[in-house]
Scaffold this active site. Structure first.
Site, PDB file in Angstrom:
ATOM      1  CG  PHE A  11      19.629   2.151   9.336  1.00  0.00           C
ATOM      2  CD1 PHE A  11      20.432   2.018  10.469  1.00  0.00           C
ATOM      3  CD2 PHE A  11      18.373   1.545   9.323  1.00  0.00           C
ATOM      4  CE1 PHE A  11      19.983   1.286  11.575  1.00  0.00           C
ATOM      5  CE2 PHE A  11      17.920   0.812  10.410  1.00  0.00           C
ATOM      6  CZ  PHE A  11      18.732   0.677  11.538  1.00  0.00           C
ATOM      7  CB  ALA A  33      23.544   7.136  -5.476  1.00  0.00           C
ATOM      8  CB  THR A 133      10.248  -3.680   3.300  1.00  0.00           C
ATOM      9  OG1 THR A 133       9.266  -3.326   4.255  1.00  0.00           O
ATOM     10  CG2 THR A 133       9.683  -3.303   1.932  1.00  0.00           C
ATOM     11  CG  ASP A 134       7.367  -5.717   7.483  1.00  0.00           C
ATOM     12  OD1 ASP A 134       7.636  -4.599   6.992  1.00  0.00           O
ATOM     13  OD2 ASP A 134       7.163  -5.893   8.705  1.00  0.00           O
ATOM     14  CD  GLU A 135       6.980  -0.258   5.372  1.00  0.00           C
ATOM     15  OE1 GLU A 135       6.323   0.563   4.720  1.00  0.00           O
ATOM     16  OE2 GLU A 135       7.826   0.072   6.218  1.00  0.00           O
ATOM     17  CE1 TYR A 159      11.011   1.396   0.923  1.00  0.00           C
ATOM     18  CE2 TYR A 159       9.400   0.775   2.588  1.00  0.00           C
ATOM     19  CZ  TYR A 159      10.657   0.639   2.017  1.00  0.00           C
ATOM     20  OH  TYR A 159      11.550  -0.264   2.546  1.00  0.00           O
ATOM     21  CE  LYS A 163      12.779  -2.630  -0.949  1.00  0.00           C
ATOM     22  NZ  LYS A 163      14.243  -2.597  -1.230  1.00  0.00           N
ATOM     23  CG  ASN A 188       9.174  -0.926  10.864  1.00  0.00           C
ATOM     24  OD1 ASN A 188       8.338  -1.615  10.297  1.00  0.00           O
ATOM     25  ND2 ASN A 188       9.183   0.396  10.799  1.00  0.00           N
ATOM     26  CG  ASN A 189      16.192  -3.458  10.154  1.00  0.00           C
ATOM     27  OD1 ASN A 189      17.310  -3.817   9.831  1.00  0.00           O
ATOM     28  ND2 ASN A 189      15.143  -4.203   9.895  1.00  0.00           N
TER      29      ASN A 189
HETATM   30  P1  NAD Z   1      18.595   4.025   3.790  1.00  0.00           P
HETATM   31  O1  NAD Z   1      17.636   4.997   3.167  1.00  0.00           O
HETATM   32  O2  NAD Z   1      19.170   4.351   5.129  1.00  0.00           O
HETATM   33  O3  NAD Z   1      19.835   3.778   2.817  1.00  0.00           O
HETATM   34  C1  NAD Z   1      19.692   3.607   1.441  1.00  0.00           C
HETATM   35  C2  NAD Z   1      21.075   3.735   0.799  1.00  0.00           C
HETATM   36  O4  NAD Z   1      20.922   3.523  -0.615  1.00  0.00           O
HETATM   37  C3  NAD Z   1      21.718   5.113   0.984  1.00  0.00           C
HETATM   38  O5  NAD Z   1      23.075   4.971   1.331  1.00  0.00           O
HETATM   39  C4  NAD Z   1      21.577   5.757  -0.385  1.00  0.00           C
HETATM   40  O6  NAD Z   1      22.621   6.683  -0.684  1.00  0.00           O
HETATM   41  C5  NAD Z   1      21.615   4.543  -1.296  1.00  0.00           C
HETATM   42  N1  NAD Z   1      20.933   4.782  -2.578  1.00  0.00           N
HETATM   43  C6  NAD Z   1      19.716   5.336  -2.766  1.00  0.00           C
HETATM   44  N2  NAD Z   1      19.433   5.415  -4.084  1.00  0.00           N
HETATM   45  C7  NAD Z   1      20.488   4.876  -4.734  1.00  0.00           C
HETATM   46  C8  NAD Z   1      20.778   4.650  -6.105  1.00  0.00           C
HETATM   47  N3  NAD Z   1      19.929   5.012  -7.073  1.00  0.00           N
HETATM   48  N4  NAD Z   1      21.949   4.058  -6.434  1.00  0.00           N
HETATM   49  C9  NAD Z   1      22.839   3.695  -5.462  1.00  0.00           C
HETATM   50  N5  NAD Z   1      22.607   3.891  -4.151  1.00  0.00           N
HETATM   51  C10 NAD Z   1      21.449   4.480  -3.786  1.00  0.00           C
HETATM   52  O7  NAD Z   1      17.828   2.644   3.800  1.00  0.00           O
HETATM   53  P2  NAD Z   1      17.912   1.439   4.852  1.00  0.00           P
HETATM   54  O8  NAD Z   1      16.950   1.700   5.944  1.00  0.00           O
HETATM   55  O9  NAD Z   1      19.318   1.169   5.162  1.00  0.00           O
HETATM   56  O10 NAD Z   1      17.310   0.261   3.965  1.00  0.00           O
HETATM   57  C11 NAD Z   1      18.153  -0.564   3.166  1.00  0.00           C
HETATM   58  C12 NAD Z   1      17.299  -1.578   2.433  1.00  0.00           C
HETATM   59  O11 NAD Z   1      16.578  -2.366   3.377  1.00  0.00           O
HETATM   60  C13 NAD Z   1      16.238  -0.945   1.532  1.00  0.00           C
HETATM   61  O12 NAD Z   1      16.168  -1.709   0.357  1.00  0.00           O
HETATM   62  C14 NAD Z   1      14.953  -1.042   2.336  1.00  0.00           C
HETATM   63  O13 NAD Z   1      13.839  -1.141   1.495  1.00  0.00           O
HETATM   64  C15 NAD Z   1      15.194  -2.323   3.097  1.00  0.00           C
HETATM   65  N6  NAD Z   1      14.505  -2.447   4.394  1.00  0.00           N
HETATM   66  C16 NAD Z   1      14.615  -1.433   5.330  1.00  0.00           C
HETATM   67  C17 NAD Z   1      13.992  -1.593   6.565  1.00  0.00           C
HETATM   68  C18 NAD Z   1      14.118  -0.543   7.643  1.00  0.00           C
HETATM   69  O14 NAD Z   1      13.480  -0.667   8.689  1.00  0.00           O
HETATM   70  N7  NAD Z   1      14.944   0.486   7.475  1.00  0.00           N
HETATM   71  C19 NAD Z   1      13.258  -2.750   6.838  1.00  0.00           C
HETATM   72  C20 NAD Z   1      13.175  -3.750   5.860  1.00  0.00           C
HETATM   73  C21 NAD Z   1      13.815  -3.583   4.644  1.00  0.00           C
HETATM   74  P1  TYD Z   2       8.934   4.826  10.081  1.00  0.00           P
HETATM   75  O1  TYD Z   2      10.100   4.802  11.009  1.00  0.00           O
HETATM   76  O2  TYD Z   2       8.810   5.958   9.111  1.00  0.00           O
HETATM   77  O3  TYD Z   2       8.897   3.424   9.344  1.00  0.00           O
HETATM   78  P2  TYD Z   2       7.733   2.758   8.408  1.00  0.00           P
HETATM   79  O4  TYD Z   2       6.785   3.801   8.003  1.00  0.00           O
HETATM   80  O5  TYD Z   2       8.549   2.224   7.282  1.00  0.00           O
HETATM   81  O6  TYD Z   2       7.105   1.680   9.259  1.00  0.00           O
HETATM   82  O7  TYD Z   2       7.611   4.819  10.946  1.00  0.00           O
HETATM   83  C1  TYD Z   2       7.343   3.803  11.887  1.00  0.00           C
HETATM   84  C2  TYD Z   2       6.000   4.056  12.467  1.00  0.00           C
HETATM   85  O8  TYD Z   2       6.027   5.267  13.234  1.00  0.00           O
HETATM   86  C3  TYD Z   2       4.933   4.264  11.413  1.00  0.00           C
HETATM   87  O9  TYD Z   2       3.715   3.681  11.880  1.00  0.00           O
HETATM   88  C4  TYD Z   2       4.785   5.771  11.330  1.00  0.00           C
HETATM   89  C5  TYD Z   2       5.086   6.218  12.730  1.00  0.00           C
HETATM   90  N1  TYD Z   2       5.723   7.548  12.879  1.00  0.00           N
HETATM   91  C6  TYD Z   2       5.202   8.478  13.777  1.00  0.00           C
HETATM   92  O10 TYD Z   2       4.184   8.228  14.456  1.00  0.00           O
HETATM   93  N2  TYD Z   2       5.821   9.684  13.901  1.00  0.00           N
HETATM   94  C7  TYD Z   2       6.923  10.016  13.162  1.00  0.00           C
HETATM   95  O11 TYD Z   2       7.441  11.150  13.288  1.00  0.00           O
HETATM   96  C8  TYD Z   2       7.460   9.045  12.241  1.00  0.00           C
HETATM   97  C9  TYD Z   2       8.664   9.360  11.403  1.00  0.00           C
HETATM   98  C10 TYD Z   2       6.827   7.819  12.148  1.00  0.00           C
END
Ligand code: NAD
Ligand code: TYD
Length: 353
Positions: A11, A33, A133-135, A159, A163, A188-189
């Site tokens: 993403f 991957a 992440t902030d988590e 998770y 991290k 969260n994005n």
């Molecule tokens: P995502 O799950 O959408 O994408 C992860 C990508 O990493 C996928 O394309 C997957 O194929 C690849 N991948 C997984 N394991 C792998 C491995 N062993 N080797 C090579 N590639 C591998 O995740 P995202 O939401 O795009 O998050 C990207 C980064 O940002 C992560 O490190 C996550 O912790 C961090 N992050 C995400 C959020 C959020 O809200 N989504 C917020 C803060 C930080």
């Molecule tokens: P999520 O998008 O899984 O991100 P994160 O757990 O990394 O913050 O969830 C965001 C918030 O929404 C979290 O408090 C869990 C809640 N949630 C629901 O209430 N219902 C759902 O189906 C999902 C996936 C998440």
């Protein structure tokens, strides 16, 4: 000059690749991957673009990484690759330890070996940017101040623990070996190409399909939502101008309870794609809470603003409208993700190249 991105088919990574190449001609080597979360269809607009080189591989594969570093000689690594979904980490934590902890370790070691072989100028210019992440900071009480970069680490899910471990490794590789690292901890994005297992895309996709909108527990858990394009611009700012060894928190100044998020998504869908059966809120269903569910995250993003003049460009209103519209305009992407069809993309589009 080249940058190496891990997880660039996910993403945030795919948004970053698209964003980077829209603003720069510096090539990107995208190392991913292609787990269930990796989707090369996100990058279909780059087909035939020589600035984007995709390499399928695992960050735990040291030999492959060594070859990649030797061949491509990147000036920076942007490390997005991770297992990223809290719910999946509860049911199967092993993959999170393997990729987020062991994989980050292997990547750090490969980057360090490459960096050690550089001349002094290239060594000083090299960056390893770790996307986190902030988590990792744990859960905040309702009136507690937002997370600063010095907030104690108190991860609560497999998770966030994985991290947190990766953040510590990155920090140690800087302090012990001098590797020039940068770490960003983001909230969260949401936005285009978000896999519909996460809250916002799941709600959009389920609502359009007339399926229940599952809210965990009482739905009053608070997250600080940031439009993905703003995360990308923050990473670019930190990569370009961040101080080596520093941590920067990135957030949207936009705390909202999950219930409000779901109501906002429903209201936008009512406006943009009304349902004959009535308002989409009729589909809201409260379900059993997530075990260990963190109550509140909030980011204090003053450091990145003070040092790098970064602030989010989108408000939640503008970002969520763009996002809902994107999902409405990309029914084919959603259908492919739901059918698993996107997994054939590599074979279909890349095998003959
Ligand atoms: P995502 O799950 O959408 O994408 C992860 C990508 O990493 C996928 O394309 C997957 O194929 C690849 N991948 C997984 N394991 C792998 C491995 N062993 N080797 C090579 N590639 C591998 O995740 P995202 O939401 O795009 O998050 C990207 C980064 O940002 C992560 O490190 C996550 O912790 C961090 N992050 C995400 C959020 C959020 O809200 N989504 C917020 C803060 C930080
Ligand atoms: P999520 O998008 O899984 O991100 P994160 O757990 O990394 O913050 O969830 C965001 C918030 O929404 C979290 O408090 C869990 C809640 N949630 C629901 O209430 N219902 C759902 O189906 C999902 C996936 C998440």
């Amino acid at each position: 000059m080249t940058i190496l991105i891990t997880g660039g088919a996910g993403f945030i990574g795919s948004n970053f690749v698209l964003d980077w190449l829209a603003q720069s001609d510096e090539p990107v080597v995208n190392f991913d991957a292609l787990t269930y979360a990796g989707n090369l269809q996100n990058l279909a607009s780059l087909q035939g673009d020589a600035r984007h080189v995709f390499v399928q591989g695992d960050i735990g594969d040291r030999a492959l990484l060594d070859r990649l570093f030797a061949e491509r000689r990147p000036r920076a690594v942007l490390h997005f690759a991770a297992e990223s979904h809290v719910d999946r980490s509860i049911y199967g934590p092993g993959a999170f330890i393997k990729t987020n902890v062991e994989g980050t370790f292997t990547l750090l070691e490969a980057a360090r070996a490459h960096w050690n072989g550089l001349d002094d100028a290239a060594k000083a210019a090299f960056r390893f940017h770790h996307v986190s992440t902030d988590e990792v900071y744990g859960s905040l009480a309702p009136d507690a101040p937002a997370f600063t970069e010095t907030h104690p680490y108190e991860p609560n899910s497999p998770y966030s623990a994985s991290k947190a471990a990766s953040d510590h490794l990155v920090r140690a590789w800087h302090h012990t070996y001098g590797l020039p690292v940068l770490t960003t901890n983001c909230s969260n994005n949401y936005g285009p190409y978000h896999f519909p297992e996460k809250l916002i895309p799941l709600m959009i996709v389920n609502a359009l399909a007339g399926k229940p909108l599952p809210i965990y527990g009482d739905g009053l858990q608070v997250r600080d939502w940031l439009y993905v394009g703003d995360h990308c611009s923050a990473i670019r700012a930190v990569l370009a101008r961040g101080r080596v060894g520093e941590v920067y928190n990135i957030g949207g100044w936009n705390e909202m309870p999950n219930r409000d998020i779901v109501h906002r998504v429903c209201a936008l869908l009512d406006e943009l794609r009304p349902s004959a059966e009535g308002p989409y809120t009729r589909l809201i269903t409260f379900v059993k809470d997530r075990p260990g569910h963190d109550r509140r995250y909030a980011i204090d993003a003053r450091k990145i603003e003070r040092e790098l003049s970064w602030r989010p460009a989108e408000t939640f209103d503008s970002g969520i409208r763009k996002t809902v519209q994107w999902y409405l305009d990309h029914a084919d992407w959603v259908a492919n993700v739901q059918s698993g069809g996107y997994r054939d993309w590599l074979a279909t589009n890349y095998s003959a190249r």
